[in-house]
Design a protein around this motif. Structure first.
Motif, mmCIF file in Angstrom:
data_model
loop_
_atom_site.group_PDB
_atom_site.id
_atom_site.type_symbol
_atom_site.label_atom_id
_atom_site.label_comp_id
_atom_site.label_asym_id
_atom_site.label_seq_id
_atom_site.Cartn_x
_atom_site.Cartn_y
_atom_site.Cartn_z
ATOM 1 N N ILE A 304 0.831 -1.208 0.000
ATOM 2 C CA ILE A 304 0.000 0.000 0.000
ATOM 3 C C ILE A 304 0.867 1.261 0.000
ATOM 4 N N TYR A 305 1.883 1.278 0.832
ATOM 5 C CA TYR A 305 2.719 2.468 1.001
ATOM 6 C C TYR A 305 3.529 2.770 -0.264
ATOM 7 N N GLN A 432 9.600 10.494 8.427
ATOM 8 C CA GLN A 432 10.472 11.621 8.767
ATOM 9 C C GLN A 432 11.665 11.746 7.823
ATOM 10 N N ILE A 433 12.041 10.637 7.198
ATOM 11 C CA ILE A 433 13.264 10.664 6.382
ATOM 12 C C ILE A 433 13.019 10.334 4.909
ATOM 13 N N SER A 434 11.783 9.929 4.550
ATOM 14 C CA SER A 434 11.531 9.441 3.191
ATOM 15 C C SER A 434 11.775 10.508 2.128
ATOM 16 N N HIS A 435 11.531 11.782 2.462
ATOM 17 C CA HIS A 435 11.731 12.851 1.475
ATOM 18 C C HIS A 435 13.208 13.056 1.135
ATOM 19 N N PRO A 439 13.074 5.633 -3.225
ATOM 20 C CA PRO A 439 12.213 4.538 -2.734
ATOM 21 C C PRO A 439 12.962 3.254 -2.389
ATOM 22 N N ILE A 440 14.003 2.926 -3.138
ATOM 23 C CA ILE A 440 14.740 1.676 -2.869
ATOM 24 C C ILE A 440 15.408 1.729 -1.507
ATOM 25 N N ILE A 444 14.664 -0.600 1.908
ATOM 26 C CA ILE A 444 15.708 -1.298 2.680
ATOM 27 C C ILE A 444 15.652 -0.893 4.150
ATOM 28 N N ILE A 445 15.484 0.406 4.400
ATOM 29 C CA ILE A 445 15.405 0.894 5.787
ATOM 30 C C ILE A 445 14.166 0.332 6.482
#
Length: 466
Positions: A304-305, A432-435, A439-440, A444-445
Protein backbone atom coordinates in the motif's frame (compact mmCIF):
# COMPACT_ATOMS: atom_id res chain seq x y z
CA UNK A 1 13.49 -29.07 13.10
CA UNK A 2 16.22 -29.91 10.55
CA UNK A 3 13.65 -31.00 7.95
CA UNK A 4 11.62 -27.84 8.63
CA UNK A 5 14.67 -25.64 8.00
CA UNK A 6 15.56 -27.62 4.85
CA UNK A 7 12.04 -27.36 3.48
CA UNK A 8 11.91 -23.66 4.32
CA UNK A 9 15.10 -23.05 2.32
CA UNK A 10 13.97 -25.09 -0.69
CA UNK A 11 10.39 -23.86 -0.83
CA UNK A 12 11.26 -20.23 -0.14
CA UNK A 13 14.08 -20.04 -2.66
CA UNK A 14 12.05 -21.80 -5.38
CA UNK A 15 8.93 -19.68 -4.90
CA UNK A 16 10.93 -16.46 -4.65
CA UNK A 17 12.79 -17.27 -7.87
CA UNK A 18 9.60 -18.42 -9.64
CA UNK A 19 7.79 -15.34 -8.35
CA UNK A 20 10.56 -13.07 -9.65
CA UNK A 21 10.38 -14.77 -13.06
CA UNK A 22 6.60 -14.29 -13.13
CA UNK A 23 7.06 -10.63 -12.21
CA UNK A 24 9.60 -10.38 -15.03
CA UNK A 25 6.95 -11.76 -17.41
CA UNK A 26 4.58 -8.99 -16.30
CA UNK A 27 7.31 -6.35 -16.62
CA UNK A 28 8.29 -7.46 -20.14
CA UNK A 29 4.94 -8.20 -21.70
CA UNK A 30 3.02 -5.21 -20.32
CA UNK A 31 5.62 -3.18 -22.20
CA UNK A 32 5.79 -5.32 -25.37
CA UNK A 33 2.05 -6.03 -25.76
CA UNK A 34 -0.82 -3.60 -25.87
CA UNK A 35 -3.77 -3.87 -23.50
CA UNK A 36 -5.88 -5.88 -25.97
CA UNK A 37 -3.26 -8.56 -26.65
CA UNK A 38 -2.38 -8.96 -22.98
CA UNK A 39 -6.08 -9.01 -22.17
CA UNK A 40 -6.65 -11.91 -24.62
CA UNK A 41 -3.94 -13.93 -22.83
CA UNK A 42 -5.71 -13.26 -19.51
CA UNK A 43 -9.00 -14.47 -21.01
CA UNK A 44 -7.19 -17.68 -22.02
CA UNK A 45 -5.97 -18.04 -18.43
CA UNK A 46 -9.49 -17.41 -17.12
CA UNK A 47 -11.01 -20.24 -19.17
CA UNK A 48 -8.08 -22.55 -18.37
CA UNK A 49 -8.64 -22.07 -14.65
CA UNK A 50 -12.37 -22.52 -15.15
CA UNK A 51 -11.78 -26.03 -16.58
CA UNK A 52 -9.23 -26.82 -13.86
CA UNK A 53 -11.59 -25.61 -11.14
CA UNK A 54 -14.55 -27.56 -12.43
CA UNK A 55 -12.83 -30.89 -13.13
CA UNK A 56 -9.41 -31.29 -11.53
CA UNK A 57 -8.81 -29.21 -8.41
CA UNK A 58 -11.06 -31.18 -6.07
CA UNK A 59 -9.26 -34.44 -6.82
CA UNK A 60 -5.86 -32.83 -6.11
CA UNK A 61 -7.11 -31.55 -2.74
CA UNK A 62 -8.31 -35.06 -1.89
CA UNK A 63 -4.74 -36.30 -2.38
CA UNK A 64 -3.52 -33.74 0.17
CA UNK A 65 -6.28 -34.73 2.59
CA UNK A 66 -6.05 -38.55 2.44
CA UNK A 67 -2.48 -39.47 1.51
CA UNK A 68 -1.38 -39.79 5.13
CA UNK A 69 -4.45 -41.92 5.90
CA UNK A 70 -3.42 -44.43 3.20
CA UNK A 71 0.33 -44.64 3.87
CA UNK A 72 -0.02 -48.39 4.50
CA UNK A 73 -1.55 -48.72 1.04
CA UNK A 74 0.38 -45.87 -0.56
CA UNK A 75 1.13 -47.26 -4.04
CA UNK A 76 -2.47 -48.35 -4.61
CA UNK A 77 -3.69 -44.95 -3.44
CA UNK A 78 -1.45 -43.15 -5.94
CA UNK A 79 -2.35 -45.54 -8.78
CA UNK A 80 -6.07 -44.99 -8.07
CA UNK A 81 -5.65 -41.22 -8.15
CA UNK A 82 -3.72 -41.31 -11.43
CA UNK A 83 -6.41 -43.52 -13.00
CA UNK A 84 -9.15 -41.21 -11.71
CA UNK A 85 -7.30 -38.22 -13.17
CA UNK A 86 -7.38 -39.78 -16.64
CA UNK A 87 -11.04 -40.69 -16.25
CA UNK A 88 -11.74 -37.02 -15.62
CA UNK A 89 -9.64 -36.16 -18.67
CA UNK A 90 -11.72 -38.56 -20.80
CA UNK A 91 -14.85 -36.65 -19.78
CA UNK A 92 -13.24 -33.38 -20.89
CA UNK A 93 -12.25 -34.94 -24.23
CA UNK A 94 -15.88 -36.02 -24.78
CA UNK A 95 -17.08 -32.49 -24.04
CA UNK A 96 -14.58 -31.12 -26.57
CA UNK A 97 -15.89 -33.55 -29.20
CA UNK A 98 -19.42 -32.28 -28.56
CA UNK A 99 -18.17 -28.70 -28.93
CA UNK A 100 -16.41 -29.69 -32.19
CA UNK A 101 -19.71 -31.04 -33.59
CA UNK A 102 -21.68 -27.99 -32.45
CA UNK A 103 -22.31 -24.71 -34.29
CA UNK A 104 -20.19 -22.66 -31.88
CA UNK A 105 -17.96 -19.96 -33.42
CA UNK A 106 -14.67 -21.45 -34.72
CA UNK A 107 -12.49 -18.93 -32.86
CA UNK A 108 -14.20 -19.81 -29.57
CA UNK A 109 -13.84 -23.54 -30.34
CA UNK A 110 -10.09 -23.15 -30.82
CA UNK A 111 -9.84 -21.22 -27.56
CA UNK A 112 -11.66 -24.01 -25.69
CA UNK A 113 -9.38 -26.69 -27.21
CA UNK A 114 -6.28 -24.77 -26.11
CA UNK A 115 -7.70 -24.10 -22.66
CA UNK A 116 -8.64 -27.78 -22.20
CA UNK A 117 -5.10 -28.83 -23.11
CA UNK A 118 -3.66 -26.20 -20.79
CA UNK A 119 -5.91 -27.32 -17.92
CA UNK A 120 -4.85 -30.94 -18.44
CA UNK A 121 -1.11 -30.14 -18.45
CA UNK A 122 -1.30 -27.77 -15.50
CA UNK A 123 -3.47 -30.12 -13.43
CA UNK A 124 -1.27 -33.14 -14.13
CA UNK A 125 1.72 -31.08 -13.01
CA UNK A 126 -0.17 -29.94 -9.88
CA UNK A 127 -1.10 -33.54 -9.01
CA UNK A 128 2.54 -34.53 -9.23
CA UNK A 129 3.55 -31.56 -7.06
CA UNK A 130 0.91 -32.43 -4.45
CA UNK A 131 2.30 -35.96 -4.14
CA UNK A 132 5.87 -34.69 -3.86
CA UNK A 133 4.89 -32.13 -1.22
CA UNK A 134 2.97 -34.61 0.94
CA UNK A 135 6.01 -36.91 0.81
CA UNK A 136 8.33 -34.05 1.87
CA UNK A 137 10.27 -34.24 -1.45
CA UNK A 138 11.10 -30.56 -1.16
CA UNK A 139 14.10 -30.51 -3.51
CA UNK A 140 12.36 -32.10 -6.49
CA UNK A 141 9.21 -30.08 -5.79
CA UNK A 142 11.20 -26.84 -5.78
CA UNK A 143 13.23 -27.83 -8.85
CA UNK A 144 10.03 -28.38 -10.85
CA UNK A 145 8.66 -24.96 -9.89
CA UNK A 146 11.83 -23.17 -10.99
CA UNK A 147 12.19 -25.22 -14.18
CA UNK A 148 8.57 -24.52 -15.20
CA UNK A 149 8.99 -20.78 -14.73
CA UNK A 150 12.26 -20.76 -16.69
CA UNK A 151 10.64 -22.65 -19.56
CA UNK A 152 7.68 -20.26 -19.54
CA UNK A 153 9.64 -17.03 -19.76
CA UNK A 154 12.23 -18.42 -22.22
CA UNK A 155 9.71 -19.91 -24.66
CA UNK A 156 7.39 -16.90 -24.48
CA UNK A 157 10.23 -14.48 -25.17
CA UNK A 158 11.59 -16.58 -28.07
CA UNK A 159 8.18 -16.84 -29.71
CA UNK A 160 7.61 -13.12 -29.34
CA UNK A 161 11.09 -12.08 -30.47
CA UNK A 162 11.68 -14.47 -33.40
CA UNK A 163 8.17 -15.32 -34.60
CA UNK A 164 6.47 -11.99 -33.81
CA UNK A 165 3.66 -13.70 -31.93
CA UNK A 166 1.66 -11.47 -29.57
CA UNK A 167 -0.68 -13.00 -26.98
CA UNK A 168 0.03 -16.38 -28.62
CA UNK A 169 3.63 -16.21 -27.35
CA UNK A 170 2.39 -16.31 -23.75
CA UNK A 171 -0.25 -18.95 -24.50
CA UNK A 172 2.18 -21.35 -26.17
CA UNK A 173 4.83 -20.55 -23.56
CA UNK A 174 2.31 -21.59 -20.90
CA UNK A 175 1.50 -24.87 -22.72
CA UNK A 176 5.05 -25.91 -23.56
CA UNK A 177 6.44 -25.03 -20.12
CA UNK A 178 4.12 -27.53 -18.40
CA UNK A 179 4.59 -30.13 -21.13
CA UNK A 180 8.41 -30.03 -20.89
CA UNK A 181 8.43 -30.29 -17.10
CA UNK A 182 6.07 -33.27 -17.31
CA UNK A 183 8.43 -34.93 -19.78
CA UNK A 184 11.54 -34.28 -17.70
CA UNK A 185 10.19 -35.02 -14.25
CA UNK A 186 6.62 -36.04 -13.61
CA UNK A 187 6.23 -38.93 -16.04
CA UNK A 188 9.32 -40.68 -14.68
CA UNK A 189 7.78 -40.50 -11.19
CA UNK A 190 4.34 -41.77 -12.18
CA UNK A 191 5.41 -44.72 -14.32
CA UNK A 192 6.48 -46.82 -11.33
CA UNK A 193 2.85 -46.97 -10.11
CA UNK A 194 1.48 -48.57 -13.30
CA UNK A 195 1.97 -52.14 -12.01
CA UNK A 196 -0.12 -51.65 -8.86
CA UNK A 197 -3.81 -52.45 -8.51
CA UNK A 198 -6.71 -50.04 -8.64
CA UNK A 199 -8.99 -49.72 -5.59
CA UNK A 200 -12.63 -48.75 -6.20
CA UNK A 201 -13.19 -48.12 -2.48
CA UNK A 202 -10.46 -45.49 -2.50
CA UNK A 203 -11.94 -44.00 -5.66
CA UNK A 204 -15.39 -43.83 -4.02
CA UNK A 205 -13.88 -42.14 -0.95
CA UNK A 206 -12.13 -39.55 -3.11
CA UNK A 207 -15.22 -38.85 -5.20
CA UNK A 208 -17.47 -38.44 -2.15
CA UNK A 209 -14.97 -35.99 -0.66
CA UNK A 210 -14.47 -34.19 -3.98
CA UNK A 211 -18.07 -33.58 -5.09
CA UNK A 212 -18.70 -30.66 -2.66
CA UNK A 213 -15.26 -29.31 -3.59
CA UNK A 214 -16.24 -29.12 -7.27
CA UNK A 215 -18.88 -26.57 -6.35
CA UNK A 216 -16.43 -24.95 -3.95
CA UNK A 217 -13.77 -24.41 -6.58
CA UNK A 218 -16.32 -23.37 -9.18
CA UNK A 219 -17.41 -20.60 -6.81
CA UNK A 220 -13.76 -19.81 -6.16
CA UNK A 221 -13.30 -19.43 -9.90
CA UNK A 222 -16.23 -17.01 -10.07
CA UNK A 223 -14.69 -14.91 -7.33
CA UNK A 224 -11.23 -14.98 -8.91
CA UNK A 225 -11.93 -14.64 -12.62
CA UNK A 226 -15.55 -13.60 -13.26
CA UNK A 227 -14.65 -9.93 -12.85
CA UNK A 228 -12.46 -10.22 -15.97
CA UNK A 229 -15.31 -11.76 -17.93
CA UNK A 230 -17.69 -8.97 -16.87
CA UNK A 231 -15.04 -6.34 -17.64
CA UNK A 232 -14.62 -7.94 -21.07
CA UNK A 233 -18.37 -7.74 -21.63
CA UNK A 234 -18.90 -4.17 -20.38
CA UNK A 235 -15.55 -2.45 -21.02
CA UNK A 236 -13.68 -4.48 -23.67
CA UNK A 237 -10.51 -6.60 -23.87
CA UNK A 238 -8.19 -3.62 -23.28
CA UNK A 239 -9.58 -3.06 -19.77
CA UNK A 240 -9.23 -6.78 -19.02
CA UNK A 241 -5.52 -6.31 -19.73
CA UNK A 242 -5.21 -3.29 -17.41
CA UNK A 243 -7.19 -4.85 -14.57
CA UNK A 244 -5.60 -8.29 -14.95
CA UNK A 245 -2.02 -6.97 -15.06
CA UNK A 246 -2.51 -5.10 -11.76
CA UNK A 247 -4.32 -8.08 -10.25
CA UNK A 248 -1.58 -10.54 -11.26
CA UNK A 249 1.18 -8.21 -10.07
CA UNK A 250 -0.21 -7.88 -6.53
CA UNK A 251 -1.14 -11.55 -6.47
CA UNK A 252 2.48 -12.46 -7.20
CA UNK A 253 3.76 -10.07 -4.54
CA UNK A 254 1.21 -11.19 -1.92
CA UNK A 255 0.37 -14.84 -2.38
CA UNK A 256 3.51 -16.70 -3.33
CA UNK A 257 4.99 -16.28 0.18
CA UNK A 258 1.67 -17.52 1.58
CA UNK A 259 1.97 -20.57 -0.66
CA UNK A 260 5.51 -21.18 0.64
CA UNK A 261 4.20 -21.13 4.21
CA UNK A 262 1.49 -23.60 3.20
CA UNK A 263 3.98 -25.97 1.53
CA UNK A 264 6.08 -26.01 4.70
CA UNK A 265 3.35 -26.20 7.36
CA UNK A 266 0.39 -28.12 5.91
CA UNK A 267 2.02 -31.54 5.45
CA UNK A 268 3.07 -31.37 9.12
CA UNK A 269 -0.32 -30.13 10.30
CA UNK A 270 -2.07 -32.81 8.24
CA UNK A 271 0.22 -35.55 9.59
CA UNK A 272 -0.40 -34.47 13.20
CA UNK A 273 -4.15 -34.49 12.54
CA UNK A 274 -4.07 -37.94 10.88
CA UNK A 275 -2.01 -39.29 13.81
CA UNK A 276 -4.61 -37.83 16.22
CA UNK A 277 -1.85 -35.93 18.02
CA UNK A 278 -4.09 -33.13 19.29
CA UNK A 279 -1.40 -31.26 21.24
CA UNK A 280 0.99 -31.15 18.30
CA UNK A 281 -1.82 -30.29 15.89
CA UNK A 282 -3.06 -27.35 17.97
CA UNK A 283 0.50 -26.10 18.44
CA UNK A 284 1.27 -26.22 14.72
CA UNK A 285 -2.08 -24.76 13.66
CA UNK A 286 -1.88 -21.77 16.01
CA UNK A 287 1.80 -21.23 15.17
CA UNK A 288 0.78 -21.11 11.51
CA UNK A 289 -1.61 -18.22 12.25
CA UNK A 290 1.07 -16.33 14.21
CA UNK A 291 3.54 -16.71 11.39
CA UNK A 292 0.97 -15.48 8.89
CA UNK A 293 0.31 -12.28 10.88
CA UNK A 294 4.01 -11.56 11.43
CA UNK A 295 4.83 -11.88 7.71
CA UNK A 296 1.78 -10.73 5.80
CA UNK A 297 0.41 -7.74 7.70
CA UNK A 298 3.72 -5.90 7.03
CA UNK A 299 3.72 -7.08 3.40
CA UNK A 300 0.19 -5.72 2.93
CA UNK A 301 1.16 -2.31 4.35
CA UNK A 302 4.38 -2.30 2.33
CA UNK A 303 2.47 -2.74 -0.95
CA UNK A 304 0.00 0.00 0.00
CA UNK A 305 2.72 2.47 1.00
CA UNK A 306 4.93 1.90 -2.06
CA UNK A 307 2.12 1.18 -4.54
CA UNK A 308 3.02 3.97 -6.97
CA UNK A 309 6.67 2.93 -7.04
CA UNK A 310 5.70 -0.73 -7.52
CA UNK A 311 3.42 0.02 -10.49
CA UNK A 312 6.10 2.16 -12.16
CA UNK A 313 8.68 -0.61 -11.81
CA UNK A 314 6.61 -3.60 -12.86
CA UNK A 315 3.93 -2.32 -15.25
CA UNK A 316 4.11 -0.82 -18.70
CA UNK A 317 2.91 2.77 -18.98
CA UNK A 318 -0.37 1.84 -20.67
CA UNK A 319 -1.29 -0.36 -17.69
CA UNK A 320 -0.53 2.21 -14.97
CA UNK A 321 -3.17 4.91 -15.14
CA UNK A 322 -5.61 2.82 -13.09
CA UNK A 323 -2.92 1.35 -10.85
CA UNK A 324 -2.88 3.89 -8.02
CA UNK A 325 -6.43 3.34 -6.69
CA UNK A 326 -6.44 -0.36 -7.56
CA UNK A 327 -3.25 -1.63 -5.94
CA UNK A 328 -4.02 -0.74 -2.26
CA UNK A 329 -7.41 -2.50 -2.41
CA UNK A 330 -5.87 -5.50 -4.16
CA UNK A 331 -3.34 -5.76 -1.35
CA UNK A 332 -6.02 -5.77 1.36
CA UNK A 333 -8.12 -8.20 -0.68
CA UNK A 334 -5.34 -10.76 -1.05
CA UNK A 335 -4.52 -10.48 2.65
CA UNK A 336 -8.14 -11.39 3.49
CA UNK A 337 -8.13 -14.16 0.89
CA UNK A 338 -4.90 -15.58 2.30
CA UNK A 339 -6.41 -15.85 5.79
CA UNK A 340 -9.47 -17.58 4.37
CA UNK A 341 -7.70 -20.06 2.06
CA UNK A 342 -4.67 -20.93 4.15
CA UNK A 343 -6.44 -21.26 7.50
CA UNK A 344 -10.21 -21.58 7.48
CA UNK A 345 -10.60 -23.56 4.25
CA UNK A 346 -8.12 -26.02 5.72
CA UNK A 347 -10.32 -26.44 8.82
CA UNK A 348 -13.29 -27.48 6.67
CA UNK A 349 -11.12 -29.89 4.65
CA UNK A 350 -9.63 -31.57 7.72
CA UNK A 351 -13.05 -31.96 9.33
CA UNK A 352 -14.56 -33.14 6.01
CA UNK A 353 -17.05 -30.26 6.19
CA UNK A 354 -16.43 -28.99 2.68
CA UNK A 355 -20.16 -28.44 2.14
CA UNK A 356 -20.04 -25.56 4.62
CA UNK A 357 -17.15 -23.99 2.76
CA UNK A 358 -19.12 -24.41 -0.46
CA UNK A 359 -22.21 -22.68 0.95
CA UNK A 360 -20.11 -19.71 2.10
CA UNK A 361 -18.39 -19.40 -1.27
CA UNK A 362 -21.67 -19.86 -3.13
CA UNK A 363 -23.23 -16.89 -1.32
CA UNK A 364 -20.07 -14.87 -1.83
CA UNK A 365 -20.11 -15.70 -5.56
CA UNK A 366 -23.70 -14.52 -5.89
CA UNK A 367 -22.79 -11.26 -4.14
CA UNK A 368 -19.80 -10.85 -6.45
CA UNK A 369 -21.78 -11.48 -9.66
CA UNK A 370 -24.68 -9.20 -8.68
CA UNK A 371 -22.36 -6.38 -7.61
CA UNK A 372 -20.30 -6.73 -10.81
CA UNK A 373 -23.44 -6.34 -12.92
CA UNK A 374 -24.47 -3.18 -11.06
CA UNK A 375 -21.11 -1.55 -10.25
CA UNK A 376 -18.96 -2.07 -13.36
CA UNK A 377 -21.22 0.06 -15.62
CA UNK A 378 -21.11 2.81 -12.96
CA UNK A 379 -17.52 2.74 -11.65
CA UNK A 380 -15.68 0.93 -14.45
CA UNK A 381 -12.63 -1.08 -13.32
CA UNK A 382 -13.04 0.05 -9.74
CA UNK A 383 -16.58 -1.37 -9.78
CA UNK A 384 -15.12 -4.83 -10.40
CA UNK A 385 -12.66 -4.35 -7.56
CA UNK A 386 -15.32 -3.06 -5.14
CA UNK A 387 -17.49 -6.09 -5.98
CA UNK A 388 -14.72 -8.62 -5.37
CA UNK A 389 -13.46 -6.86 -2.23
CA UNK A 390 -16.90 -6.86 -0.59
CA UNK A 391 -17.49 -10.50 -1.56
CA UNK A 392 -14.11 -11.51 -0.04
CA UNK A 393 -14.93 -9.63 3.16
CA UNK A 394 -18.28 -11.42 3.48
CA UNK A 395 -16.65 -14.82 2.90
CA UNK A 396 -13.85 -14.20 5.40
CA UNK A 397 -16.22 -13.12 8.18
CA UNK A 398 -18.49 -16.14 7.77
CA UNK A 399 -15.52 -18.54 7.42
CA UNK A 400 -14.13 -17.30 10.74
CA UNK A 401 -17.51 -17.58 12.50
CA UNK A 402 -18.22 -21.14 11.28
CA UNK A 403 -14.60 -22.41 11.31
CA UNK A 404 -14.25 -21.71 15.04
CA UNK A 405 -17.06 -24.19 15.70
CA UNK A 406 -14.92 -27.10 14.44
CA UNK A 407 -11.39 -26.30 15.62
CA UNK A 408 -10.42 -24.22 18.62
CA UNK A 409 -8.51 -21.20 17.35
CA UNK A 410 -6.57 -19.19 19.89
CA UNK A 411 -6.21 -15.98 17.91
CA UNK A 412 -2.87 -14.38 18.91
CA UNK A 413 -4.17 -10.91 19.80
CA UNK A 414 -0.91 -10.01 21.52
CA UNK A 415 1.10 -10.94 18.42
CA UNK A 416 -1.30 -8.90 16.28
CA UNK A 417 -0.87 -5.82 18.51
CA UNK A 418 2.92 -6.24 18.52
CA UNK A 419 3.01 -6.35 14.73
CA UNK A 420 0.82 -3.23 14.42
CA UNK A 421 2.94 -1.39 16.99
CA UNK A 422 6.10 -2.47 15.18
CA UNK A 423 4.77 -1.15 11.87
CA UNK A 424 3.61 2.08 13.49
CA UNK A 425 7.16 2.77 14.72
CA UNK A 426 8.68 1.84 11.34
CA UNK A 427 6.40 4.08 9.28
CA UNK A 428 6.71 7.03 11.70
CA UNK A 429 10.49 6.89 11.29
CA UNK A 430 10.22 6.39 7.54
CA UNK A 431 7.89 9.37 7.12
CA UNK A 432 10.47 11.62 8.77
CA UNK A 433 13.26 10.66 6.38
CA UNK A 434 11.53 9.44 3.19
CA UNK A 435 11.73 12.85 1.48
CA UNK A 436 15.53 12.61 1.72
CA UNK A 437 15.76 9.10 0.23
CA UNK A 438 14.83 7.32 -2.97
CA UNK A 439 12.21 4.54 -2.73
CA UNK A 440 14.74 1.68 -2.87
CA UNK A 441 16.69 3.00 0.14
CA UNK A 442 13.37 3.60 1.92
CA UNK A 443 12.38 -0.03 1.32
CA UNK A 444 15.71 -1.30 2.68
CA UNK A 445 15.40 0.89 5.79
CA UNK A 446 11.80 -0.20 6.36
CA UNK A 447 12.78 -3.87 6.08
CA UNK A 448 15.71 -3.40 8.48
CA UNK A 449 13.58 -1.55 11.04
CA UNK A 450 10.83 -4.14 10.92
CA UNK A 451 13.23 -7.09 11.32
CA UNK A 452 15.00 -5.34 14.18
CA UNK A 453 11.72 -4.68 16.01
CA UNK A 454 10.55 -8.20 15.14
CA UNK A 455 13.41 -9.78 17.05
CA UNK A 456 12.94 -7.33 19.90
CA UNK A 457 9.17 -7.84 20.32
CA UNK A 458 8.28 -11.12 18.56
CA UNK A 459 11.32 -13.37 18.96
CA UNK A 460 9.49 -15.92 21.12
CA UNK A 461 6.53 -15.98 18.72
CA UNK A 462 8.80 -17.27 15.95
CA UNK A 463 9.53 -20.47 17.89
CA UNK A 464 7.27 -23.51 17.46
CA UNK A 465 5.61 -24.71 20.65
CA UNK A 466 3.95 -28.07 20.13
Amino acid sequence: MTSLIKDTIFYSSSKVLAGLLNLLIIMIFTRFLNEENYGYYLIFISYTFFISSLFYWAQRISVNRYLNDYMDNYNVFIKTNIALFFKITAVIVCINIIIFLSFVDLKFKNLIYLCSLAAFLKSFFDLNQAILNMNFKSFLFSFNIILRSLFFISISFLLFNFFNLKSESLIFGFLFSYFLVLCTSSLSIFKKYFNYSYDKKIEKKIISFSIPLVGLFFCDYILTFSDRIFIHYYLGTENVGIYGANYDLIKQLSLFFMIVQGYIMYPRINKAYSNKDRIKFNGLFNYNIKLFLIIFIPLCFFIIYFNNFISNIFLGEAFRYAAFPIIPLFSLMFFMWGIKIHHFDYIFQLKEKTKISFYILFLGSIINVVLNIFLIPIFGLMGALYSTFLAYLFILVFSIILGRQFIEINFPYLVFLKVIFNLFICFIILEQISHLLNPIISIIILLFLYLLNLFLFNKKDLLIKS
